[in-house]
Design a protein around this motif. Structure first.
Motif, PDB file in Angstrom:
ATOM      1  N   MET A 135      18.031 -13.086   3.663  1.00  0.00           N
ATOM      2  CA  MET A 135      18.025 -11.956   2.738  1.00  0.00           C
ATOM      3  C   MET A 135      18.597 -10.669   3.351  1.00  0.00           C
ATOM      4  SD  MET A 135      16.734 -12.870  -0.281  1.00  0.00           S
ATOM      5  CE  MET A 135      17.923 -14.199  -0.045  1.00  0.00           C
ATOM      6  N   GLY A 136      18.690 -10.630   4.685  1.00  0.00           N
ATOM      7  CA  GLY A 136      19.265  -9.455   5.339  1.00  0.00           C
ATOM      8  C   GLY A 136      18.327  -8.269   5.428  1.00  0.00           C
ATOM      9  N   TRP A 137      17.011  -8.507   5.348  1.00  0.00           N
ATOM     10  CA  TRP A 137      16.048  -7.408   5.387  1.00  0.00           C
ATOM     11  C   TRP A 137      15.741  -6.986   6.820  1.00  0.00           C
ATOM     12  CZ3 TRP A 137      12.887 -10.891   1.711  1.00  0.00           C
ATOM     13  CH2 TRP A 137      13.325 -10.709   0.382  1.00  0.00           C
ATOM     14  N   LYS A 138      15.334  -5.722   6.996  1.00  0.00           N
ATOM     15  CA  LYS A 138      15.035  -5.168   8.315  1.00  0.00           C
ATOM     16  C   LYS A 138      13.557  -4.821   8.498  1.00  0.00           C
ATOM     17  CE  LYS A 138      19.421  -5.266   9.252  1.00  0.00           C
ATOM     18  NZ  LYS A 138      19.964  -6.356  10.102  1.00  0.00           N
ATOM     19  N   PHE A 139      12.797  -4.724   7.408  1.00  0.00           N
ATOM     20  CA  PHE A 139      11.389  -4.319   7.533  1.00  0.00           C
ATOM     21  C   PHE A 139      10.602  -5.327   8.361  1.00  0.00           C
ATOM     22  CE2 PHE A 139      11.973  -6.316   3.285  1.00  0.00           C
ATOM     23  CZ  PHE A 139      11.250  -7.485   3.486  1.00  0.00           C
ATOM     24  N   LYS A 140       9.464  -4.885   8.875  1.00  0.00           N
ATOM     25  CA  LYS A 140       8.608  -5.759   9.684  1.00  0.00           C
ATOM     26  C   LYS A 140       7.863  -6.724   8.770  1.00  0.00           C
ATOM     27  CE  LYS A 140       5.331  -5.615  13.487  1.00  0.00           C
ATOM     28  NZ  LYS A 140       4.683  -4.739  14.488  1.00  0.00           N
TER      29      LYS A 140
END
Length: 244
Positions: free
Chosen positions: A127-132
């Motif tokens: 998904m390309g997400w950066k959140f923890k």
């Protein structure tokens, strides 16, 4: 789509001013509810939860980092699932851009699911997400905050969700929970929200609400059946309303 009345500019302006009056009433009511939310009592978190994260095991207190406030999004992603929930993914598409602003206001944001960390990491990369994002697999956390349901609850069709006992169509449910940590390290649960209480986070819905067709969900099998993972929309085409 319903045929709308076509009017002169003056008639349109009068209708818009009347709608604006009602929108302002709603905004004032929203402010009142927000104040009541801030006045909610807190409950101390006594249980010691340990999560599996990208940097190893972390406690709930540790998820705060150097900040005193923690917002947790309960993402529907159970052990063994092929991928995370599309509706939770729609909401999560809005999180990365908010991180820097939340952190500047003393808030850490962490996503938590019951899927094992390896499954979470693979889907997060897709998904390309950066959140923890950490795993609560093997803990009571999801069950205690009523976003995962036991085999007994599922068999009976009676789950505690959104502050009442009801039938729920999945073993996992969406939600958000908020916590505060005092300087001495005590953690307090201050707020939780579920179901449509999460809609304000979904900026795409706010834009749909001002578009001519609105959310256009009335004829769907269920309201969010149009939602796809963002890599599953084909050539930016409009999702067919009859699609599940």
């Amino acid at each position: 789509m319903e045929q709308h009345k076509i009017v002169t500019h003056d008639e349109w302006l009068a209708a818009r001013r009347e709608l604006l009056r009602k929108e302002k009433e709603l905004t004032r009511q929203h402010d009142q509810v927000a104040k009541q939310r801030l006045d909610m009592p807190w409950e101390k978190v006594e249980k010691k939860y340990v999560f599996d994260g990208p940097d190893g095991e972390e406690t709930l207190a540790g998820l705060f980092g150097k900040r005193s406030q923690l917002v947790v999004y309960h993402f529907m992603f159970g052990p063994g699932w092929k991928e995370g929930c599309p509706s939770c993914s729609l909401l999560s598409d809005h999180l990365d851009g908010a991180l820097v602003h939340l952190e500047a206001r003393d808030i850490s944001l962490v996503v938590i699911s019951r899927a094992p960390l390896a499954e979470i990491e693979a889907f997060k990369k897709r998904m390309g997400w950066k959140f923890k994002w950490v795993s609560s697999n093997g803990t009571d956390f999801n069950f205690d905050y009523h976003v995962s349901f036991t085999d007994d609850e599922i068999a009976k069709g009676a789950m505690e969700y959104n502050f009442k006992t009801q039938k729920f169509p999945s073993s996992e449910g969406p939600g958000a929970s908020v916590f505060f940590k005092h300087a001495k390290g005590e953690v307090y649960h201050t707020y939780s929200s579920y179901a449509r209480g999460l809609e304000n986070v979904i900026g795409a819905y706010q834009l749909l609400d001002i578009a001519p067709k609105g959310r256009d969900e009335a004829d769907l099998e269920f309201t969010m059946s149009w939602v796809r993972h963002h890599d599953r929309y084909v050539d930016q085409s409009v999702v067919q309303l009859t699609a599940r």
